[in-house]
Design an enzyme around this catalytic site. Sequence first.
Site, short mmCIF file in Angstrom:
data_model
loop_
_atom_site.label_atom_id
_atom_site.label_comp_id
_atom_site.label_asym_id
_atom_site.label_seq_id
_atom_site.Cartn_x
_atom_site.Cartn_y
_atom_site.Cartn_z
CE LYS A 253 -6.51 -0.39 4.51
NZ LYS A 253 -7.80 -0.68 3.87
CG HIS B 28 -5.00 0.95 -3.83
ND1 HIS B 28 -4.34 0.56 -2.84
CD2 HIS B 28 -5.85 -0.01 -3.77
CE1 HIS B 28 -4.91 -0.49 -1.80
NE2 HIS B 28 -5.84 -0.85 -2.52
CG HIS C 191 -6.20 -8.86 1.42
ND1 HIS C 191 -6.37 -9.26 -0.15
CD2 HIS C 191 -5.92 -7.60 1.30
CE1 HIS C 191 -6.31 -8.31 -0.76
NE2 HIS C 191 -6.06 -7.30 0.00
NE ARG D 262 -3.48 -2.15 2.91
CZ ARG D 262 -3.50 -3.40 3.42
NH1 ARG D 262 -2.09 -3.42 3.85
NH2 ARG D 262 -4.26 -4.19 3.45
NE ARG E 222 -2.87 -3.66 -1.25
CZ ARG E 222 -2.43 -4.57 -0.40
NH1 ARG E 222 -1.01 -4.55 -0.17
NH2 ARG E 222 -3.39 -5.06 0.30
CE1 TYR F 119 -6.18 -7.48 -6.93
CE2 TYR F 119 -6.58 -8.69 -4.85
CZ TYR F 119 -6.23 -7.59 -5.59
OH TYR F 119 -5.95 -6.28 -4.71
#
Length: 312
Positions: free
Chosen positions: A190, A258, A284, A167, A261, A293
């Site tokens: 995150k 982004h 994630h 990110r 990524r 994806y």
Amino acid sequence: MLGKAQASLISAACRDALQLWLQGLSALEGVASNTITAYRGDLGSFLAFMTMHSGAPQGMGALAKISTSDMRAWMANERNSGTGARSLARKLSAVKSFYRWLAEREGFEPTAVLAARAPKFQKKLPRPLAEDAARAVIETVELQSGTDWVAARDVAVVTLLYGCGLRISEALGLTGKDAPLPASLRILGKGGKERMVPVIDAARTAVSRYLKLCPHPQDDTAPLFRGVRGGGLNPRQIQSVMARTRAQLGLPATATPHALRHSFATHLLEAGGDLRSIQELLGHASLSTTQAYTAVDTAHLMAVYNRAHPKA
């Protein structure tokens, strides 16, 4: 902080409860500061609406009595104010999370709030760049600045985004102690989730070149990527250089930092990478996030099929 208008419509007890909940999310669950800010705004507007809707300040007792019709009125007001389905679903999720915590703390039944249904919306698929477009971006970014070290810096950042799937906040969060880049980086993502990310040779080379040209002295605690005046590089600078690059290459507005990524993940999947490994590389928390994806990859395969199959 809540806005003055919101704060004036919310009782002191409710403000204290909201602050306590947010502090718990930050300290105990490692929720990102941007998410905390969004939750504060979402709950502030919800509580302020309930005060206006009922015509009386919403103390703790009143919050426990919110009904299904109250929830419908709030959601209708949000939609009439222009809130989209996706944004409303996010706001409702924040309200439900707060109510679960509050109900357990205060000992009331939150069914009316928790039973509210989020509006349906079509999830947006990631919009990756094609492989040749991603390579062209990295090559063209360097042309956007007449200052050698700034050009090298921008190349290093976008190479990390595409080559390592970082990110932009993660790339710009690197410090002097991370240089020279090792074979793998420990990234704090995150929610405080930590992961190990392999660093490709191209990224190490790009960062090394930037550091040789950078006029600002490196320090273990200082940001690795510097702005012109020596402070930490602002994400808006990378967004701006990407905007100029995509304009030069004729790429769509979805070609953002982004998107690099997304391209990293999509190209790995197309090359045979498995979802679980890609999930770990991206950081994630849920595999369902990474599974978006697969839809992109299926669309790519169908496009190839339609172009190549004689019966397509």
